[in-house]
Design a protein around this motif. Sequence first.
Motif, short mmCIF file in Angstrom:
data_model
loop_
_atom_site.label_atom_id
_atom_site.label_comp_id
_atom_site.label_asym_id
_atom_site.label_seq_id
_atom_site.Cartn_x
_atom_site.Cartn_y
_atom_site.Cartn_z
N PRO A 35 -19.73 7.00 -9.54
CA PRO A 35 -20.33 6.65 -8.25
C PRO A 35 -21.81 6.31 -8.40
O PRO A 35 -22.47 6.74 -9.35
CB PRO A 35 -20.14 7.92 -7.41
N GLN A 36 -22.31 5.52 -7.46
CA GLN A 36 -23.72 5.16 -7.48
C GLN A 36 -24.59 6.42 -7.47
O GLN A 36 -24.36 7.34 -6.70
CB GLN A 36 -24.04 4.31 -6.23
N LYS A 344 -9.00 9.06 -18.32
CA LYS A 344 -9.07 8.85 -16.87
C LYS A 344 -8.93 10.18 -16.13
O LYS A 344 -9.74 10.48 -15.23
CB LYS A 344 -7.96 7.89 -16.44
N MET A 345 -7.92 10.97 -16.49
CA MET A 345 -7.73 12.27 -15.83
C MET A 345 -8.95 13.15 -16.01
O MET A 345 -9.41 13.82 -15.07
CB MET A 345 -6.51 12.97 -16.42
N PHE A 346 -9.48 13.17 -17.23
CA PHE A 346 -10.60 14.05 -17.56
C PHE A 346 -11.86 13.64 -16.80
O PHE A 346 -12.55 14.47 -16.20
CB PHE A 346 -10.84 13.99 -19.06
N ALA A 347 -12.15 12.34 -16.80
CA ALA A 347 -13.34 11.86 -16.10
C ALA A 347 -13.22 12.08 -14.60
O ALA A 347 -14.17 12.52 -13.94
CB ALA A 347 -13.55 10.37 -16.40
N GLU A 348 -12.05 11.79 -14.03
CA GLU A 348 -11.87 11.98 -12.59
C GLU A 348 -11.93 13.47 -12.22
O GLU A 348 -12.45 13.83 -11.16
CB GLU A 348 -10.55 11.37 -12.13
N ALA A 349 -11.42 14.34 -13.10
CA ALA A 349 -11.52 15.77 -12.83
C ALA A 349 -12.98 16.23 -12.85
O ALA A 349 -13.40 17.03 -12.01
CB ALA A 349 -10.70 16.56 -13.85
N ALA A 350 -13.76 15.71 -13.80
CA ALA A 350 -15.18 16.07 -13.86
C ALA A 350 -15.92 15.60 -12.61
O ALA A 350 -16.72 16.34 -12.02
CB ALA A 350 -15.81 15.46 -15.11
N LEU A 351 -15.64 14.38 -12.18
CA LEU A 351 -16.27 13.85 -10.96
C LEU A 351 -15.81 14.63 -9.74
O LEU A 351 -16.58 14.87 -8.80
CB LEU A 351 -15.95 12.37 -10.81
N CYS A 352 -14.55 15.03 -9.75
CA CYS A 352 -13.99 15.83 -8.64
C CYS A 352 -14.73 17.16 -8.52
O CYS A 352 -15.15 17.56 -7.42
CB CYS A 352 -12.50 16.05 -8.90
N ALA A 354 -17.70 17.77 -9.53
CA ALA A 354 -19.11 17.54 -9.22
C ALA A 354 -19.33 17.16 -7.76
O ALA A 354 -20.37 17.54 -7.19
CB ALA A 354 -19.66 16.44 -10.14
N PHE A 355 -18.39 16.45 -7.14
CA PHE A 355 -18.71 15.83 -5.86
C PHE A 355 -17.76 16.11 -4.71
O PHE A 355 -18.12 15.91 -3.55
CB PHE A 355 -18.80 14.30 -6.04
N ASP A 356 -16.53 16.53 -4.98
CA ASP A 356 -15.54 16.60 -3.90
C ASP A 356 -15.60 17.94 -3.16
O ASP A 356 -16.08 18.94 -3.66
CB ASP A 356 -14.14 16.38 -4.45
N ASP A 357 -15.09 17.91 -1.93
CA ASP A 357 -14.96 19.11 -1.10
C ASP A 357 -13.71 19.85 -1.58
O ASP A 357 -12.58 19.42 -1.33
CB ASP A 357 -14.84 18.71 0.37
N LEU A 358 -13.89 20.97 -2.26
CA LEU A 358 -12.81 21.65 -2.95
C LEU A 358 -12.64 23.08 -2.44
O LEU A 358 -13.54 23.62 -1.80
CB LEU A 358 -13.09 21.68 -4.45
N PRO A 359 -11.49 23.70 -2.76
CA PRO A 359 -11.31 25.11 -2.39
C PRO A 359 -12.41 25.98 -3.01
O PRO A 359 -12.95 25.66 -4.07
CB PRO A 359 -9.93 25.45 -2.99
N GLY A 372 -6.50 20.53 -6.79
CA GLY A 372 -5.28 20.13 -6.11
C GLY A 372 -5.21 18.75 -5.48
O GLY A 372 -5.08 17.73 -6.14
N ASP A 373 -5.29 18.72 -4.14
CA ASP A 373 -5.12 17.48 -3.40
C ASP A 373 -6.20 16.46 -3.72
O ASP A 373 -5.93 15.24 -3.80
CB ASP A 373 -5.14 17.76 -1.89
N ALA A 374 -7.43 16.91 -3.93
CA ALA A 374 -8.52 15.98 -4.19
C ALA A 374 -8.31 15.23 -5.50
O ALA A 374 -8.50 14.01 -5.57
CB ALA A 374 -9.86 16.72 -4.22
N LEU A 375 -7.89 15.93 -6.55
CA LEU A 375 -7.66 15.27 -7.83
C LEU A 375 -6.43 14.38 -7.78
O LEU A 375 -6.42 13.28 -8.35
CB LEU A 375 -7.53 16.30 -8.95
#
Length: 392
Positions: A35-36, A344-352, A354-359, A372-375
């Motif tokens: 992301p930017q 891809k899975m690893f990078a998206e999990a790292a970004l998840c 770092a940035f997503d609204d998670l449990p 879970g749902d976010a990834l």
Amino acid sequence: MSRMSRTDRPYDLVLFGATGFVGTLTAHYLAGHAPQGLRWAVAGRDERRLEELRASLPGGADVGVLRADAAEPATLRALAGHARVVASTVGPYVLHGAELVAACADTGTDYLDLTGEPEFVDLMYVRHDARARETGARLVHACGFDSVPHDLGVYFTVRQLPEGVPLTVDGYVTADAAFSGGTLASALNQMARGRRMLAAARDRARHEPRLPGRRVTAPAGPPRFASEVGAWALPLPTIDPQIVRRSARALERYGPDFRYRHYAAVRRLPVAVGGVAAVGALAAAAQLPPARRWLSARLEPGDGPSAQKRAKSWFSVRFVGEGGGRRVFTEVAGGDPGYDETAKMFAEAALCLAFDDLPDTAGQVTPVQAMGDALTGRLRAAGLTFRVAARR
């Protein structure tokens, strides 16, 4: 330590082991999909190679370079203190990974890796889960092909079934892919450590809290012909069912009595028999140091399949879930499992992370517990398939 207190760290994400085979693929994925405004860095022990990698990345001028060595704990502690999330590709993890987990647990830094080594995961739970809970760090192992498609796939399947009833899920893995030197080294090392792996599992069992009022199991199950998928089902001795079992223990959505079985699906019986024999021979050879060294030398760490080979590779994991009088067939599928899709899975999990609204979790947690749902949403958007094939 509040996660908000880490926002002033120089980097949102640091990729450790970035010049290895999977590390390089992950770095290029991040450069192309970050992301930017992402503040990130590549890290490893060879600054020259890190600088060369940075120069090859789109927008590489904005990527930091940090020197850190798995054999120098002080550099790992400095690395953890510079990041909100540390993603490590440096294995075999049982040999090279423990100090970084310790540093992240102590500094409240979220950590993820690609390990498929049960011994390492169990050791890290016993040593660092409690400390990570104190600092707020999330320690998330197995964030590649081991075990994201299986962990998220079972969770996806369970959510198609009724709540509050006993559930069973069987997973059937098929793939066409090659492997790298690092993967071979990790597999041989794991096969050679059977007694230590068993001891670590027993020690973990003594430390894990009991699960009152619910039952969760992941038995190996015998080889059999699985008519539901039209293939021979061979139990897979991987870390995946252990990760699924831990997700099921943590989340009541899996029901009061949950069972998961994990198989390789092979269409032809001679291929199935040959596969079992080959794995047995490899495991036997791994017990002998000269044979293990000879096998490891066939593929050096950092070597891996070509882009052309990876482009032709694929995987599919089909799940059969039952409970409450219902049966559902689901699938998680994608391209090259060990490298392109793992990156891809690893990078998206790292970004998840770092940035997503998670449990609100901390300590050693599974991909499903943490993301879970976010990834799942991220991976669907990135091209992986999560689908319901049929309901009955």
